[in-house]
Design a protein around this motif. Structure first.
Motif, PDB file in Angstrom:
ATOM      1  N   PRO A 172       0.784  -1.235   0.000  1.00  0.00           N
ATOM      2  CA  PRO A 172       0.000   0.000   0.000  1.00  0.00           C
ATOM      3  C   PRO A 172       0.818   1.288   0.000  1.00  0.00           C
ATOM      4  N   PHE A 173       2.078   1.222   0.414  1.00  0.00           N
ATOM      5  CA  PHE A 173       2.914   2.422   0.398  1.00  0.00           C
ATOM      6  C   PHE A 173       3.555   2.665  -0.973  1.00  0.00           C
ATOM      7  N   VAL A 174       3.464   1.670  -1.854  1.00  0.00           N
ATOM      8  CA  VAL A 174       4.164   1.742  -3.138  1.00  0.00           C
ATOM      9  C   VAL A 174       3.152   1.738  -4.276  1.00  0.00           C
ATOM     10  N   PRO A 175       3.073   2.809  -5.082  1.00  0.00           N
ATOM     11  CA  PRO A 175       2.134   2.826  -6.205  1.00  0.00           C
ATOM     12  C   PRO A 175       2.383   1.674  -7.171  1.00  0.00           C
ATOM     13  N   GLN A 176       1.304   1.106  -7.701  1.00  0.00           N
ATOM     14  CA  GLN A 176       1.422  -0.021  -8.623  1.00  0.00           C
ATOM     15  C   GLN A 176       1.899   0.424  -9.995  1.00  0.00           C
ATOM     16  N   ASP A 177       1.443   1.581 -10.431  1.00  0.00           N
ATOM     17  CA  ASP A 177       1.814   2.079 -11.754  1.00  0.00           C
ATOM     18  C   ASP A 177       3.250   2.586 -11.745  1.00  0.00           C
ATOM     19  N   GLU A 178       4.028   2.188 -12.754  1.00  0.00           N
ATOM     20  CA  GLU A 178       5.448   2.546 -12.786  1.00  0.00           C
ATOM     21  C   GLU A 178       5.648   4.051 -12.850  1.00  0.00           C
ATOM     22  N   GLY A 179       4.823   4.744 -13.633  1.00  0.00           N
ATOM     23  CA  GLY A 179       4.936   6.197 -13.727  1.00  0.00           C
ATOM     24  C   GLY A 179       4.601   6.874 -12.410  1.00  0.00           C
ATOM     25  N   ASP A 180       3.517   6.412 -11.774  1.00  0.00           N
ATOM     26  CA  ASP A 180       3.141   6.972 -10.477  1.00  0.00           C
ATOM     27  C   ASP A 180       4.220   6.694  -9.433  1.00  0.00           C
ATOM     28  N   ARG A 181       4.819   5.511  -9.523  1.00  0.00           N
ATOM     29  CA  ARG A 181       5.863   5.136  -8.562  1.00  0.00           C
ATOM     30  C   ARG A 181       7.084   6.044  -8.705  1.00  0.00           C
ATOM     31  N   ALA A 182       7.483   6.314  -9.929  1.00  0.00           N
ATOM     32  CA  ALA A 182       8.623   7.199 -10.150  1.00  0.00           C
ATOM     33  C   ALA A 182       8.331   8.607  -9.643  1.00  0.00           C
ATOM     34  N   GLU A 183       7.112   9.081  -9.903  1.00  0.00           N
ATOM     35  CA  GLU A 183       6.729  10.406  -9.422  1.00  0.00           C
ATOM     36  C   GLU A 183       6.727  10.455  -7.897  1.00  0.00           C
ATOM     37  N   ARG A 184       6.212   9.380  -7.266  1.00  0.00           N
ATOM     38  CA  ARG A 184       6.185   9.313  -5.806  1.00  0.00           C
ATOM     39  C   ARG A 184       7.610   9.317  -5.236  1.00  0.00           C
ATOM     40  N   CYS A 185       8.484   8.539  -5.834  1.00  0.00           N
ATOM     41  CA  CYS A 185       9.871   8.468  -5.349  1.00  0.00           C
ATOM     42  C   CYS A 185      10.550   9.830  -5.434  1.00  0.00           C
ATOM     43  N   ASN A 186      10.368  10.502  -6.559  1.00  0.00           N
ATOM     44  CA  ASN A 186      10.981  11.812  -6.730  1.00  0.00           C
ATOM     45  C   ASN A 186      10.448  12.808  -5.705  1.00  0.00           C
ATOM     46  N   GLU A 187       9.153  12.735  -5.447  1.00  0.00           N
ATOM     47  CA  GLU A 187       8.531  13.651  -4.487  1.00  0.00           C
ATOM     48  C   GLU A 187       9.045  13.402  -3.072  1.00  0.00           C
ATOM     49  N   ILE A 188       9.160  12.142  -2.690  1.00  0.00           N
ATOM     50  CA  ILE A 188       9.644  11.808  -1.346  1.00  0.00           C
ATOM     51  C   ILE A 188      11.080  12.269  -1.153  1.00  0.00           C
ATOM     52  N   LEU A 189      11.919  12.050  -2.162  1.00  0.00           N
ATOM     53  CA  LEU A 189      13.305  12.504  -2.077  1.00  0.00           C
ATOM     54  C   LEU A 189      13.367  14.008  -1.866  1.00  0.00           C
ATOM     55  N   CYS A 190      12.513  14.741  -2.573  1.00  0.00           N
ATOM     56  CA  CYS A 190      12.492  16.202  -2.440  1.00  0.00           C
ATOM     57  C   CYS A 190      12.025  16.623  -1.051  1.00  0.00           C
ATOM     58  N   ILE A 191      10.961  15.976  -0.547  1.00  0.00           N
ATOM     59  CA  ILE A 191      10.429  16.334   0.775  1.00  0.00           C
ATOM     60  C   ILE A 191      11.472  16.083   1.859  1.00  0.00           C
ATOM     61  N   ALA A 192      12.057  14.878   1.836  1.00  0.00           N
ATOM     62  CA  ALA A 192      13.044  14.533   2.858  1.00  0.00           C
ATOM     63  C   ALA A 192      14.268  15.444   2.772  1.00  0.00           C
ATOM     64  N   ALA A 193      14.734  15.719   1.552  1.00  0.00           N
ATOM     65  CA  ALA A 193      15.912  16.569   1.382  1.00  0.00           C
ATOM     66  C   ALA A 193      15.631  18.006   1.813  1.00  0.00           C
ATOM     67  N   LEU A 194      14.431  18.490   1.531  1.00  0.00           N
ATOM     68  CA  LEU A 194      14.077  19.845   1.961  1.00  0.00           C
ATOM     69  C   LEU A 194      14.063  19.964   3.486  1.00  0.00           C
ATOM     70  N   GLY A 195      13.568  18.899   4.146  1.00  0.00           N
ATOM     71  CA  GLY A 195      13.581  18.907   5.604  1.00  0.00           C
ATOM     72  C   GLY A 195      14.996  18.995   6.144  1.00  0.00           C
ATOM     73  N   LEU A 196      15.896  18.204   5.572  1.00  0.00           N
ATOM     74  CA  LEU A 196      17.291  18.221   6.019  1.00  0.00           C
ATOM     75  C   LEU A 196      17.969  19.541   5.652  1.00  0.00           C
ATOM     76  N   LYS A 197      17.683  20.057   4.483  1.00  0.00           N
ATOM     77  CA  LYS A 197      18.246  21.350   4.057  1.00  0.00           C
ATOM     78  C   LYS A 197      17.947  22.434   5.086  1.00  0.00           C
ATOM     79  N   LYS A 198      16.692  22.506   5.510  1.00  0.00           N
ATOM     80  CA  LYS A 198      16.311  23.500   6.508  1.00  0.00           C
ATOM     81  C   LYS A 198      17.076  23.299   7.807  1.00  0.00           C
ATOM     82  N   ARG A 199      17.222  22.052   8.246  1.00  0.00           N
ATOM     83  CA  ARG A 199      17.911  21.783   9.511  1.00  0.00           C
ATOM     84  C   ARG A 199      19.401  22.140   9.418  1.00  0.00           C
TER      85      ARG A 199
END
Length: 640
Positions: A312-339
């Motif tokens: 359930p945490f991983v999108p089934q569609d390959e395109g959606d999965r790639a978009e999700r991965c890119n978004e998560i990397l950005c969110i996590a990196a932005l959090g660390l950038k601020k810190r």
């Protein structure tokens, strides 16, 4: 019906315009078919008893009488069917002699209620105001088929045996309006909205219609069944495609177009009730009163046909999965950038083991450094081999740090741990929890001290799944200055690393190759001595498959499902990979560990939330550290 599931359907019968006898036969035939398939609630199109395209014939008594006789035929033919059905027909109200475009809710030969359409379209190809009055404010009783029936837009119907199943109705254009009636119906308790529609097909309209249906189901936290007119309507100027949809809380469960017949799925009304209970912004409408009728259904098992994702945490569609991965990397990196910015940290210190979690942590840290326009050499990657470290993981850690351009430090902690064990009287032959945790805490001490030396921050590597299971050493890898993986479950960690590996395949083949090898390495803390140079301690052999645990985590934390329901869904989604006994064993283990390990989550390091499930005690999850799992475990007894 058990576990909150109710089988619903949108149906499009083949009709003939103004031939109410023929249409009645088609409708009750479709109702019987729905009943055979276990459907409990059926929605049919707008004005399907007469046809939506009757034009000025709607004003003729002959057609209105034919519609009433057709409804009577349906009632008699389905007297033994308990499927609650919404049928569209024109109804003349005796008190004002106006004509209303109505949905008749019927069951077992009884008309449970009439709901008139509120928003009457009179633009473009629509001329409904020529024949029908708006149902706004209508709250009366009419005689129809010899029955005294309420006709109101402020009406919902509740199932006696399934308290969370409450039905509300709106008709076609009502959904297109700025304030759809379904908003008030949902706020008054309706968990299932039926929409009887006759929406003609034009280029691009299906996409917009789909957005409306799924969006409304999401905004109102409800199930939404949309039944559209189809074959048989007049094609003088328009074409109707029978675009039927079933949605739940923003997700499209089933869809059918350019075909008559039934579109079937299951709505989880308990899931909807939980979400409304959780959302403080979902409140009743204080300015409007709704009254509630009742109906009865036989309680039975609902056979599931809806898709339940095994991951359930991983999108089934390959395109959606790639978009999700890119978004998560950005969110996590932005959090660390601020810190890093806020603390003026000169370095970011990452303990690099050659495993998945530390690999993702250093990759996120590299992205954060890029955002700050700082060199990767400001990342200090520390490998700390000890008694269980294998050449494979050590080599991968070194290669990864080199390809990223990190500052690499290798510190063998074996001697330091041995001295510590000597000080506390711990035998090197005693491979107990002290043997393991002593190494984990030594590693954290080394990282913290290097961070002090270099004016940096220690970047945590533990993931969401490990936090749920408590699979971390208290005040060891449990602790950091910022935990970038804390909101990312293990199954998604793997896809994130794979996504980056694929992304780097062209520009840096060596980096891609080392990431691929890390993905192929068994998950292990490497705290027990290796056997013939190979990993001897495999995490999933000890705590269970992360594929199962992430499935449990999602359905327990995100939707509050009870243990038996989680077990049922796990069997449904993952029964092909795991047998019943295996799923039950690890589900019990999950509950035991989740409750007993809360004390570790009560004092977590800061870290970014990236998805709908998080365990920060300052954010999504508040739980006493001494809560008892007995009630949850008791529910699973006897399921072997």
């Amino acid at each position: 019906m058990r576990d909150g599931f109710i089988k619903v359907a949108a149906g499009t019968p083949k009709i003939k315009v103004a031939d109410c006898r023929y249409n009645a036969e088609q409708i009750f035939t479709l109702m019987r078919e729905a009943d055979k398939q276990g459907v409990k609630v059926l929605c049919l199109p707008e004005l399907c008893l007469t046809g939506y395209t009757c034009g000025d014939l709607f004003l003729h008594d002959t057609l209105l009488k034919g519609a009433e006789e057709g409804l009577q035929t349906i009632l008699e033919a389905t007297r033994n069917l308990e499927v609650v059905t919404a049928v569209g027909l024109p109804v003349r109200a005796q008190y004002d002699n106006k004509l209303y475009n109505c949905a008749a809710l019927i069951q077992k030969g009884e008309i449970l209620g009439l709901v008139p359409k509120i928003h009457i379209p009179n633009y473009g190809e629509f001329y409904e105001a020529r024949w029908f009055a708006s149902g706004a404010g209508v709250d009366t009783t009419v005689t129809l088929c010899g029955q005294q029936v309420s006709m109101s837009t402020n009406e919902t119907l509740a199932c006696q045996e399934m308290p969370n199943l409450i039905i509300g109705v709106e008709i076609c254009e009502d959904l297109w309006a700025p304030e759809p009636p379904s908003a008030g119906l949902a706020r008054s308790g309706a968990t299932l909205i039926l929409n009887l529609s006759a929406s003609n097909e034009t280029v691009g309209k299906a996409s917009y219609r789909r957005q409306l249906v799924t969006g409304q189901s999401g905004r109102q936290v409800c199930g939404y069944v949309y039944a559209d007119a189809g074959e048989g309507e007049s094609t003088t100027d328009l074409v109707f495609a029978g675009h039927n949809m079933i949605a739940e809380n923003g997700a499209l469960l089933a869809e059918r177009r350019f075909a008559n017949g039934l579109t079937i799925s299951e709505i989880d009304v308990d899931r909807l009730a939980y979400e409304r209970r959780r959302m403080t912004s979902f409140t009743p409408d204080p300015d409007k009163e709704y009254w509630r009728g009742q109906f009865s259904l036989t309680v039975e098992e609902t056979r599931l046909t809806r898709f339940v994702s095994p991951s359930p945490f991983v999108p089934q569609d390959e395109g959606d999965r790639a978009e999700r991965c890119n978004e998560i990397l950005c969110i996590a990196a932005l959090g660390l950038k601020k810190r890093l910015e806020h603390t003026h940290a000169k370095t970011a210190v990452v303990g690099l083991s050659g495993g998945l979690d530390s690999t993702l942590a250093v990759l996120i840290t590299a992205v954060a450094m890029q955002m700050l326009d700082r060199p990767a050499s400001d990342i200090i990657a520390v490998t700390m081999p000890c008694f269980g470290t294998t050449d494979r993981t050590k080599s991968n850690a070194v290669l990864l740090a080199e390809r990223l351009g990190c500052t690499l430090r290798t510190i063998d902690i074996g001697n330091a741990v041995k001295v510590h064990f000597k000080d506390i009287g711990q035998s090197m032959e005693d491979h107990s929890v002290t043997f393991e945790n002593g190494q984990a805490r030594e590693r954290t001490q080394v990282l913290m001290d290097i961070a002090n030396q270099t004016g940096g921050l220690v970047i945590g590597t533990g993931d969401l799944s490990e936090l749920a299971l408590g699979w971390c050493t208290y005040n060891g890898d449990h602790m950091s200055n910022y935990a970038v993986n804390a909101g990312i479950p293990k199954t998604l960690v793997r896809h994130l690393v794979s996504f980056i590996s694929d992304d780097k395949a062209q520009e840096d083949r060596q980096l891609s190759d080392v990431l691929s090898d890390i993905l192929d390495t068994p998950v292990s803390p490497e705290l027990l001595p290796a056997i013939e140079g190979k990993i001897s301690q495999k995490t999933e052999d000890l705590v269970g498959p992360y594929e199962l645990h992430d499935f449990f985590l999602y359905h327990i934390l995100r939707w509050g499902f009870p243990p038996k329901k989680v077990f049922r869904l796990a069997l449904y989604a993952l029964g092909g990979q795991y047998d019943r006994a295996t799923i039950l064993k690890w589900l019990k283990n999950f509950y035991r560990r989740f409750f007993s390990q809360q004390f570790k989550r009560s004092c977590l390091s800061d870290g970014p939330k990236v998805g709908s499930v998080a365990l920060s005690p300052r954010g999504d999850w508040r739980m006493p550290s001494d809560a008892v799992a007995a009630l949850w475990l008791d529910e699973l007894e006897g399921l072997e």
